[in-house]
Design a protein around this motif. Structure first.
Motif, PDB file in Angstrom:
ATOM      1  N   ALA A 281       7.738  10.719   3.219  1.00 52.83           N
ATOM      2  CA  ALA A 281       7.155   9.979   4.347  1.00 52.83           C
ATOM      3  C   ALA A 281       5.644   9.877   4.193  1.00 52.83           C
ATOM      4  O   ALA A 281       5.046   8.821   4.441  1.00 52.83           O
ATOM      5  CB  ALA A 281       7.525  10.671   5.658  1.00 52.83           C
ATOM      6  N   GLN A 282       5.000  10.982   3.766  1.00 49.62           N
ATOM      7  CA  GLN A 282       3.548  10.968   3.556  1.00 49.62           C
ATOM      8  C   GLN A 282       3.172   9.982   2.463  1.00 49.62           C
ATOM      9  O   GLN A 282       2.222   9.205   2.601  1.00 49.62           O
ATOM     10  CB  GLN A 282       3.063  12.372   3.188  1.00 49.62           C
ATOM     11  N   LEU A 283       3.946  10.010   1.358  1.00 50.54           N
ATOM     12  CA  LEU A 283       3.693   9.085   0.253  1.00 50.54           C
ATOM     13  C   LEU A 283       3.751   7.642   0.727  1.00 50.54           C
ATOM     14  O   LEU A 283       2.859   6.838   0.428  1.00 50.54           O
ATOM     15  CB  LEU A 283       4.741   9.358  -0.828  1.00 50.54           C
ATOM     16  N   MET A 284       4.791   7.297   1.460  1.00 48.37           N
ATOM     17  CA  MET A 284       4.948   5.923   1.916  1.00 48.37           C
ATOM     18  C   MET A 284       3.815   5.501   2.835  1.00 48.37           C
ATOM     19  O   MET A 284       3.275   4.395   2.714  1.00 48.37           O
ATOM     20  CB  MET A 284       6.302   5.768   2.622  1.00 48.37           C
ATOM     21  N   ARG A 285       3.453   6.382   3.779  1.00 47.39           N
ATOM     22  CA  ARG A 285       2.423   6.003   4.765  1.00 47.39           C
ATOM     23  C   ARG A 285       1.020   5.913   4.146  1.00 47.39           C
ATOM     24  O   ARG A 285       0.217   5.069   4.547  1.00 47.39           O
ATOM     25  CB  ARG A 285       2.425   7.011   5.914  1.00 47.39           C
ATOM     26  N   GLU A 286       0.725   6.762   3.160  1.00 47.70           N
ATOM     27  CA  GLU A 286      -0.626   6.798   2.600  1.00 47.70           C
ATOM     28  C   GLU A 286      -0.801   5.865   1.407  1.00 47.70           C
ATOM     29  O   GLU A 286      -1.866   5.287   1.219  1.00 47.70           O
ATOM     30  CB  GLU A 286      -0.966   8.234   2.189  1.00 47.70           C
ATOM     31  N   TRP A 287       0.260   5.719   0.594  1.00 46.77           N
ATOM     32  CA  TRP A 287       0.120   4.898  -0.607  1.00 46.77           C
ATOM     33  C   TRP A 287       0.480   3.439  -0.371  1.00 46.77           C
ATOM     34  O   TRP A 287      -0.043   2.548  -1.018  1.00 46.77           O
ATOM     35  CB  TRP A 287       1.024   5.439  -1.722  1.00 46.77           C
ATOM     36  N   PHE A 288       1.381   3.196   0.546  1.00 48.40           N
ATOM     37  CA  PHE A 288       1.853   1.826   0.774  1.00 48.40           C
ATOM     38  C   PHE A 288       1.835   1.475   2.260  1.00 48.40           C
ATOM     39  O   PHE A 288       2.866   1.105   2.824  1.00 48.40           O
ATOM     40  CB  PHE A 288       3.278   1.655   0.222  1.00 48.40           C
ATOM     41  N   PRO A 289       0.679   1.601   2.933  1.00 42.77           N
ATOM     42  CA  PRO A 289       0.672   1.362   4.392  1.00 42.77           C
ATOM     43  C   PRO A 289       1.113  -0.047   4.777  1.00 42.77           C
ATOM     44  O   PRO A 289       1.823  -0.236   5.758  1.00 42.77           O
ATOM     45  CB  PRO A 289      -0.786   1.624   4.779  1.00 42.77           C
ATOM     46  N   MET A 290       0.707  -1.041   3.996  1.00 42.64           N
ATOM     47  CA  MET A 290       1.101  -2.414   4.330  1.00 42.64           C
ATOM     48  C   MET A 290       2.611  -2.586   4.164  1.00 42.64           C
ATOM     49  O   MET A 290       3.286  -3.196   5.013  1.00 42.64           O
ATOM     50  CB  MET A 290       0.358  -3.404   3.442  1.00 42.64           C
ATOM     51  N   ALA A 291       3.150  -2.023   3.081  1.00 41.79           N
ATOM     52  CA  ALA A 291       4.594  -2.122   2.857  1.00 41.79           C
ATOM     53  C   ALA A 291       5.361  -1.431   3.976  1.00 41.79           C
ATOM     54  O   ALA A 291       6.407  -1.915   4.419  1.00 41.79           O
ATOM     55  CB  ALA A 291       4.957  -1.508   1.508  1.00 41.79           C
ATOM     56  N   VAL A 292       4.836  -0.286   4.413  1.00 41.29           N
ATOM     57  CA  VAL A 292       5.499   0.442   5.494  1.00 41.29           C
ATOM     58  C   VAL A 292       5.536  -0.399   6.756  1.00 41.29           C
ATOM     59  O   VAL A 292       6.567  -0.481   7.436  1.00 41.29           O
ATOM     60  CB  VAL A 292       4.816   1.796   5.752  1.00 41.29           C
ATOM     61  N   HIS A 293       4.410  -1.042   7.087  1.00 40.50           N
ATOM     62  CA  HIS A 293       4.390  -1.896   8.288  1.00 40.50           C
ATOM     63  C   HIS A 293       5.411  -3.028   8.163  1.00 40.50           C
ATOM     64  O   HIS A 293       6.102  -3.362   9.130  1.00 40.50           O
ATOM     65  CB  HIS A 293       2.985  -2.468   8.492  1.00 40.50           C
ATOM     66  N   MET A 294       5.483  -3.610   6.981  1.00 44.97           N
ATOM     67  CA  MET A 294       6.437  -4.704   6.789  1.00 44.97           C
ATOM     68  C   MET A 294       7.878  -4.200   6.902  1.00 44.97           C
ATOM     69  O   MET A 294       8.716  -4.825   7.545  1.00 44.97           O
ATOM     70  CB  MET A 294       6.214  -5.354   5.419  1.00 44.97           C
ATOM     71  N   LEU A 295       8.143  -3.031   6.292  1.00 45.36           N
ATOM     72  CA  LEU A 295       9.494  -2.471   6.356  1.00 45.36           C
ATOM     73  C   LEU A 295       9.863  -2.077   7.778  1.00 45.36           C
ATOM     74  O   LEU A 295      10.998  -2.272   8.223  1.00 45.36           O
ATOM     75  CB  LEU A 295       9.604  -1.260   5.427  1.00 45.36           C
ATOM     76  N   GLU A 296       8.878  -1.499   8.496  1.00 49.66           N
ATOM     77  CA  GLU A 296       9.145  -1.144   9.897  1.00 49.66           C
ATOM     78  C   GLU A 296       9.487  -2.380  10.711  1.00 49.66           C
ATOM     79  O   GLU A 296      10.432  -2.389  11.506  1.00 49.66           O
ATOM     80  CB  GLU A 296       7.932  -0.436  10.500  1.00 49.66           C
ATOM     81  N   GLY A 297       8.694  -3.426  10.520  1.00 49.67           N
ATOM     82  CA  GLY A 297       8.955  -4.654  11.261  1.00 49.67           C
ATOM     83  C   GLY A 297      10.317  -5.232  10.927  1.00 49.67           C
ATOM     84  O   GLY A 297      11.056  -5.674  11.810  1.00 49.67           O
ATOM     85  N   LEU A 298      10.662  -5.212   9.628  1.00 44.69           N
ATOM     86  CA  LEU A 298      11.957  -5.733   9.209  1.00 44.69           C
ATOM     87  C   LEU A 298      13.092  -4.905   9.789  1.00 44.69           C
ATOM     88  O   LEU A 298      14.060  -5.439  10.329  1.00 44.69           O
ATOM     89  CB  LEU A 298      12.036  -5.728   7.676  1.00 44.69           C
TER      90      LEU A 298
ATOM     91  N   PHE B 117      11.428   3.296 -13.384  1.00 44.35           N
ATOM     92  CA  PHE B 117      10.945   2.019 -12.819  1.00 44.35           C
ATOM     93  C   PHE B 117      10.336   2.202 -11.441  1.00 44.35           C
ATOM     94  O   PHE B 117       9.447   1.461 -11.034  1.00 44.35           O
ATOM     95  CB  PHE B 117      12.089   0.995 -12.758  1.00 44.35           C
ATOM     96  N   LEU B 118      10.790   3.227 -10.714  1.00 48.66           N
ATOM     97  CA  LEU B 118      10.286   3.460  -9.368  1.00 48.66           C
ATOM     98  C   LEU B 118       8.832   3.909  -9.384  1.00 48.66           C
ATOM     99  O   LEU B 118       8.075   3.626  -8.443  1.00 48.66           O
ATOM    100  CB  LEU B 118      11.161   4.511  -8.672  1.00 48.66           C
ATOM    101  N   PHE B 119       8.418   4.622 -10.474  1.00 46.51           N
ATOM    102  CA  PHE B 119       7.079   5.227 -10.510  1.00 46.51           C
ATOM    103  C   PHE B 119       6.189   4.648 -11.605  1.00 46.51           C
ATOM    104  O   PHE B 119       5.062   5.119 -11.801  1.00 46.51           O
ATOM    105  CB  PHE B 119       7.207   6.739 -10.744  1.00 46.51           C
ATOM    106  N   GLU B 120       6.635   3.611 -12.335  1.00 44.09           N
ATOM    107  CA  GLU B 120       5.904   3.163 -13.528  1.00 44.09           C
ATOM    108  C   GLU B 120       4.535   2.565 -13.213  1.00 44.09           C
ATOM    109  O   GLU B 120       3.664   2.525 -14.087  1.00 44.09           O
ATOM    110  CB  GLU B 120       6.755   2.151 -14.295  1.00 44.09           C
ATOM    111  N   LYS B 121       4.297   2.148 -11.975  1.00 44.47           N
ATOM    112  CA  LYS B 121       3.007   1.543 -11.623  1.00 44.47           C
ATOM    113  C   LYS B 121       2.038   2.540 -10.985  1.00 44.47           C
ATOM    114  O   LYS B 121       0.930   2.168 -10.595  1.00 44.47           O
ATOM    115  CB  LYS B 121       3.225   0.375 -10.670  1.00 44.47           C
ATOM    116  N   LEU B 122       2.452   3.800 -10.863  1.00 47.87           N
ATOM    117  CA  LEU B 122       1.596   4.796 -10.209  1.00 47.87           C
ATOM    118  C   LEU B 122       0.507   5.284 -11.156  1.00 47.87           C
ATOM    119  O   LEU B 122       0.653   5.272 -12.387  1.00 47.87           O
ATOM    120  CB  LEU B 122       2.440   5.971  -9.721  1.00 47.87           C
ATOM    121  N   THR B 123      -0.590   5.764 -10.574  1.00 48.82           N
ATOM    122  CA  THR B 123      -1.688   6.319 -11.362  1.00 48.82           C
ATOM    123  C   THR B 123      -1.349   7.736 -11.800  1.00 48.82           C
ATOM    124  O   THR B 123      -0.403   8.360 -11.294  1.00 48.82           O
ATOM    125  CB  THR B 123      -2.981   6.344 -10.543  1.00 48.82           C
ATOM    126  N   ASP B 124      -2.173   8.263 -12.743  1.00 49.71           N
ATOM    127  CA  ASP B 124      -1.953   9.639 -13.186  1.00 49.71           C
ATOM    128  C   ASP B 124      -2.096  10.614 -12.029  1.00 49.71           C
ATOM    129  O   ASP B 124      -1.357  11.601 -11.940  1.00 49.71           O
ATOM    130  CB  ASP B 124      -2.956   9.995 -14.294  1.00 49.71           C
TER     131      ASP B 124
END
Length: 482
Positions: free
Chosen positions: A121-138, A17-24
């Motif tokens: 860390a690279q995955l989070m910053r490059e694939w989900f930059p908006m999510a990372v900003h939100m998580l950092e703020g939270l 479930f963690l990776f089911e939405k990722l591209t090939d």
């Protein structure tokens, strides 16, 4: 623990479930950067170790535990595929301590997808930059809120303690001031009376005898025992009657002073035996001034001793002149805290101290332990609403020192008992509590001292139990729970 590296499969990662939405392409990157490993039964990582990897369960069973004192306490056990743990805060970088905040072990051979903390860390910053900003703020917003409200909690406690200390200091200070003012008048009266005696028709032998009685009276006053109100009234009546019978003017004014000094009518017979009838009134008043002076000086001494004790308690409580980490007597800390909180506890609460004075001194942070005692006593007093019994007990619980705070309040409802140590959770009215008192106490006891803090509660009997190691190395810096 032995491990085996296995070929990573993109198709298998896609089923999680963690990776089911990722591209090939993204799944292929995960397989290149990560690895699949089989772990034999044992620990995968331990709490406090450097957080180097992110783990996702592919097959098997995991057990997550947290350290409480010297024990690992299980907090979760699951065989669900796709559950993850490890260095999932690595995207925050060096702004937070990059260590494992729990321990992970497998009771059976288990297979994981493993990704290094740098790759995660690279995955989070490059694939989900908006999510990372939100998580950092939270994350950092929550940390800042805890810090600010924690400071407010300490300031509120300090304000409450200051108000209580001011009240406690004011009483003996006012008593000393009144006694000093009265003493000045009595000394002036004694000088005047002494002048009359010296210029009067007293024989030398009579003066020497009166001087000897004066010394004896002072000695008697120093060791006089307090009397009950009924005993005091009876003795004052007897002394007043004696003075009336011997023609002493306004003898009732002197009666209280003589009785407080432990002197009765039979002692006055000794004065009559050495003083001429014409000099009896003046001799008794001179002795009365002497005794009142002694009583006033005793009152001043008691008041200043009380002030000194309060200042000492404040110093002991604040630990301002002590090292932050030291071996300390737990009873000294409890006594100073109870003394500092005496005004807040109030007259309606009976304090019972059941202390095992044979307990050894223990290593710790005394200033922060005082904060724990303050929070737990304050909660107990609030729960009892000013009426009840607060019991503070110390003892030995196997290899730990136990400090227990019991109150006779209404108790903690079962449905919220598991939540009381959560940050910001409070049952107090809006504006009366921050919800951080017990959270701060838990962190001080468990994180900083490797101890244990638990509660047992039924209506009329709530007990918070703090257990602290008897001997321990200096604890590490507190870690934030994940």
């Amino acid at each position: 623990m032995s491990t085996e590296t296995i070929l990573c499969s993109v198709d298998e990662l896609r089923t999680l479930f963690l990776f089911e939405k990722l591209t090939d392409e993204q799944l292929a990157w995960l397989c290149r950067e990560g690895r699949v490993q089989m772990f034999e039964p044992g620990y995968v990582y331990r709490e406090g170790d450097p957080a180097t990897c992110f783990y996702v369960l592919l097959e098997g069973t995991v057990v997550l535990s947290r350290r409480v004192g010297a024990d690992d306490v299980e907090v979760n056990r699951t065989s669900d595929r796709g559950v993850y743990s490890g260095a999932f805060q690595s995207y925050l970088g060096d702004r937070v301590p990059q260590v494992y905040n729990s321990s992970l072990r497998v009771p059976v051979a288990s297979r994981f997808f493993v990704l290094s903390s740098e790759a995660f860390a690279q995955l989070m910053r490059e694939w989900f930059p908006m999510a990372v900003h939100m998580l950092e703020g939270l994350f950092f917003g929550s940390q800042n809120a805890k810090q600010v409200i924690g400071q407010r909690e300490r300031l509120l406690a300090l304000g409450s303690l200051s108000a209580g200390l001011t009240h406690e200091l004011n009483n003996p200070a006012a008593a000393a001031l009144r006694a000093t003012s009265t003493l000045r008048e009595r000394v002036a009266g004694m000088r005047h009376k002494l002048g009359k005696i010296a210029g009067g028709p007293h024989e030398r032998a009579e003066l020497e005898a009166l001087m000897e009685l004066q010394e004896q009276a002072v000695e008697q006053a120093a060791k006089a025992e307090p009397l009950s109100p009924l005993e005091t009234s009876d003795r004052e009546d007897a002394v007043t009657d004696w003075m009336d019978d011997h023609g002493v003017t306004r003898g009732w004014e002197l009666a209280s002073t003589f009785v407080q000094s432990g002197l009765d009518a039979s002692w006055l017979d000794r004065v009559e035996a050495v003083a001429a009838p014409a000099n009896l009134d003046g001799a008794l008043r001179w002795l009365g001034y002497t005794l009142e002076t002694e009583l006033l000086m005793n009152e001043i001494q008691d008041s200043t001793t009380r002030i000194s004790a309060l200042v000492g308690a404040a110093r002991q409580y604040s630990q301002l002149d002590r090292a932050p980490y030291q071996v300390t007597d737990i009873h000294e800390l409890l006594e100073s805290t109870l003394q500092m909180l005496a005004g807040k506890i109030g007259p309606g609460v009976t304090v019972v101290k059941d202390f095992d004075r044979s307990l050894p001194r223990i290593p710790g942070y005394p200033g922060e332990l005082n904060q724990v005692w303050t929070n737990l006593i304050d909660n107990a007093v609030s729960a009892m609403e000013g009426t009840g019994t607060l019991t503070v007990r110390t003892g030995l619980d196997r290899d730990q020192l136990l400090v227990e705070f019991g109150d006779t309040g209404p108790g903690i409802a079962p449905e919220i008992r598991d939540r009381i140590f959560e940050p910001f959770f409070t049952t107090k009215a809006v504006g009366e509590g921050t919800g951080l008192g017990l959270d701060i106490s838990w962190r001080i006891v468990v994180n900083k001292h490797h101890g244990d803090l638990r509660v047992e509660s039924v209506p009329g009997d709530t007990r918070f139990r703090v257990r602290l190691p008897l001997t321990a190395p200096q604890p590490d810096t507190e870690q934030e729970p994940s």
